[in-house]
Motif scaffolding. Structure first.
Motif, PDB file in Angstrom:
ATOM      1  N   MET A   1       0.840  -1.169   0.000  1.00  0.00           N
ATOM      2  CA  MET A   1       0.000   0.000   0.000  1.00  0.00           C
ATOM      3  C   MET A   1       0.899   1.251   0.000  1.00  0.00           C
ATOM      4  N   LYS A   2       0.548   2.217  -0.836  1.00  0.00           N
ATOM      5  CA  LYS A   2       1.317   3.455  -0.899  1.00  0.00           C
ATOM      6  C   LYS A   2       0.440   4.632  -0.512  1.00  0.00           C
ATOM      7  N   TYR A   3       1.100   5.672  -0.053  1.00  0.00           N
ATOM      8  CA  TYR A   3       0.418   6.889   0.371  1.00  0.00           C
ATOM      9  C   TYR A   3       1.078   8.089  -0.299  1.00  0.00           C
ATOM     10  N   ARG A   4       0.299   9.164  -0.458  1.00  0.00           N
ATOM     11  CA  ARG A   4       0.870  10.420  -0.936  1.00  0.00           C
ATOM     12  C   ARG A   4      -0.012  11.577  -0.477  1.00  0.00           C
ATOM     13  N   GLN A   5       0.579  12.766  -0.528  1.00  0.00           N
ATOM     14  CA  GLN A   5      -0.137  13.974  -0.142  1.00  0.00           C
ATOM     15  C   GLN A   5      -1.337  14.179  -1.064  1.00  0.00           C
ATOM     16  N   ASN A   6      -2.423  14.693  -0.503  1.00  0.00           N
ATOM     17  CA  ASN A   6      -3.536  15.126  -1.342  1.00  0.00           C
ATOM     18  C   ASN A   6      -3.140  16.430  -2.010  1.00  0.00           C
ATOM     19  N   SER A   7      -3.568  16.608  -3.229  1.00  0.00           N
ATOM     20  CA  SER A   7      -3.147  17.773  -4.021  1.00  0.00           C
ATOM     21  C   SER A   7      -3.734  19.089  -3.535  1.00  0.00           C
ATOM     22  N   ASN A   8      -4.774  19.044  -2.726  1.00  0.00           N
ATOM     23  CA  ASN A   8      -5.398  20.279  -2.251  1.00  0.00           C
ATOM     24  C   ASN A   8      -4.846  20.739  -0.896  1.00  0.00           C
ATOM     25  N   ILE A   9      -3.678  20.230  -0.524  1.00  0.00           N
ATOM     26  CA  ILE A   9      -3.059  20.585   0.759  1.00  0.00           C
ATOM     27  C   ILE A   9      -1.799  21.391   0.492  1.00  0.00           C
ATOM     28  N   VAL A  10      -1.664  22.509   1.205  1.00  0.00           N
ATOM     29  CA  VAL A  10      -0.434  23.295   1.111  1.00  0.00           C
ATOM     30  C   VAL A  10       0.200  23.365   2.498  1.00  0.00           C
ATOM     31  N   GLU A  11       1.522  23.467   2.506  1.00  0.00           N
ATOM     32  CA  GLU A  11       2.256  23.633   3.771  1.00  0.00           C
ATOM     33  C   GLU A  11       2.614  25.099   3.907  1.00  0.00           C
ATOM     34  N   ARG A  72       8.453   3.100  13.300  1.00  0.00           N
ATOM     35  CA  ARG A  72       7.321   2.433  12.642  1.00  0.00           C
ATOM     36  C   ARG A  72       6.015   2.716  13.375  1.00  0.00           C
ATOM     37  N   SER A  73       6.041   2.629  14.686  1.00  0.00           N
ATOM     38  CA  SER A  73       4.849   2.901  15.487  1.00  0.00           C
ATOM     39  C   SER A  73       4.379   4.346  15.297  1.00  0.00           C
ATOM     40  N   ASP A  74       5.336   5.282  15.321  1.00  0.00           N
ATOM     41  CA  ASP A  74       5.003   6.692  15.151  1.00  0.00           C
ATOM     42  C   ASP A  74       4.476   6.975  13.749  1.00  0.00           C
ATOM     43  N   VAL A  75       5.068   6.340  12.739  1.00  0.00           N
ATOM     44  CA  VAL A  75       4.623   6.548  11.359  1.00  0.00           C
ATOM     45  C   VAL A  75       3.211   6.004  11.164  1.00  0.00           C
ATOM     46  N   LYS A  76       2.923   4.828  11.726  1.00  0.00           N
ATOM     47  CA  LYS A  76       1.559   4.273  11.644  1.00  0.00           C
ATOM     48  C   LYS A  76       0.552   5.260  12.220  1.00  0.00           C
ATOM     49  N   GLU A  77       0.871   5.808  13.381  1.00  0.00           N
ATOM     50  CA  GLU A  77      -0.014   6.768  14.040  1.00  0.00           C
ATOM     51  C   GLU A  77      -0.174   8.036  13.201  1.00  0.00           C
ATOM     52  N   LEU A  78       0.930   8.538  12.654  1.00  0.00           N
ATOM     53  CA  LEU A  78       0.877   9.750  11.835  1.00  0.00           C
ATOM     54  C   LEU A  78       0.067   9.521  10.565  1.00  0.00           C
ATOM     55  N   LEU A  79       0.321   8.416   9.874  1.00  0.00           N
ATOM     56  CA  LEU A  79      -0.430   8.131   8.644  1.00  0.00           C
ATOM     57  C   LEU A  79      -1.923   8.015   8.920  1.00  0.00           C
ATOM     58  N   ALA A  80      -2.292   7.381  10.023  1.00  0.00           N
ATOM     59  CA  ALA A  80      -3.704   7.267  10.386  1.00  0.00           C
ATOM     60  C   ALA A  80      -4.312   8.650  10.635  1.00  0.00           C
ATOM     61  N   ALA A  81      -3.579   9.517  11.328  1.00  0.00           N
ATOM     62  CA  ALA A  81      -4.080  10.869  11.614  1.00  0.00           C
ATOM     63  C   ALA A  81      -4.208  11.687  10.326  1.00  0.00           C
ATOM     64  N   LEU A  82      -3.213  11.577   9.446  1.00  0.00           N
ATOM     65  CA  LEU A  82      -3.269  12.312   8.179  1.00  0.00           C
ATOM     66  C   LEU A  82      -4.405  11.806   7.300  1.00  0.00           C
ATOM     67  N   GLN A  83      -4.637  10.507   7.299  1.00  0.00           N
ATOM     68  CA  GLN A  83      -5.757   9.959   6.536  1.00  0.00           C
ATOM     69  C   GLN A  83      -7.100  10.391   7.109  1.00  0.00           C
ATOM     70  N   ALA A  84      -7.204  10.388   8.428  1.00  0.00           N
ATOM     71  CA  ALA A  84      -8.455  10.800   9.075  1.00  0.00           C
ATOM     72  C   ALA A  84      -8.816  12.242   8.730  1.00  0.00           C
ATOM     73  N   GLN A  85      -7.803  13.072   8.555  1.00  0.00           N
ATOM     74  CA  GLN A  85      -8.019  14.488   8.211  1.00  0.00           C
ATOM     75  C   GLN A  85      -8.073  14.701   6.698  1.00  0.00           C
ATOM     76  N   LYS A  86      -7.978  13.615   5.931  1.00  0.00           N
ATOM     77  CA  LYS A  86      -7.989  13.666   4.459  1.00  0.00           C
ATOM     78  C   LYS A  86      -6.853  14.518   3.898  1.00  0.00           C
ATOM     79  N   LEU A  87      -5.692  14.435   4.559  1.00  0.00           N
ATOM     80  CA  LEU A  87      -4.502  15.174   4.121  1.00  0.00           C
ATOM     81  C   LEU A  87      -3.639  14.329   3.192  1.00  0.00           C
TER      82      LEU A  87
END
Length: 92
Positions: A1-11, A72-87
């Motif tokens: 499974m791969k992940y990437r930034q949503n295009s409608n997000i700016v930093e 790995r534990s921190d990345v799992k948590e971060l990816l879940a949070a970013l996905q939950a926010q649709k980032l």
């Protein structure tokens, strides 16, 4: 499974803080701002391209002195949070 930034997000940097800001057209969704610490910024940079969880972990461990298991534990948590926010999006 791969992940990437949503295009409608700016930093953006506001008062020295790195924020992810969802934008739709000319409208900013202030309810979905997401603050990044240094480690999360490294992960966010990795997510500019479609990457696996392992690749994000590798980016973190190559930049910071952290054990792979902890990263790995921190990345799992971060990816879940970013996905939950649709980032980020999952590319399945």
């Amino acid at each position: 499974m791969k992940y990437r930034q949503n295009s409608n997000i700016v930093e953006r940097i506001v008062a020295g803080e790195h924020l992810l800001v969802p934008v739709s057209g000319d409208v900013v969704d202030m309810r979905r701002l997401f603050s990044l610490n240094q480690t999360a910024r490294t992960a966010w940079k990795a997510l500019e391209h479609a990457v696996t969880e392992d690749q994000v972990v590798e980016a973190i461990t190559s930049e910071f002195n952290v054990e792979v298991g902890v990263a790995r534990s921190d990345v799992k948590e971060l990816l879940a949070a970013l996905q939950a926010q649709k980032l980020i999006q999952c590319i399945c």
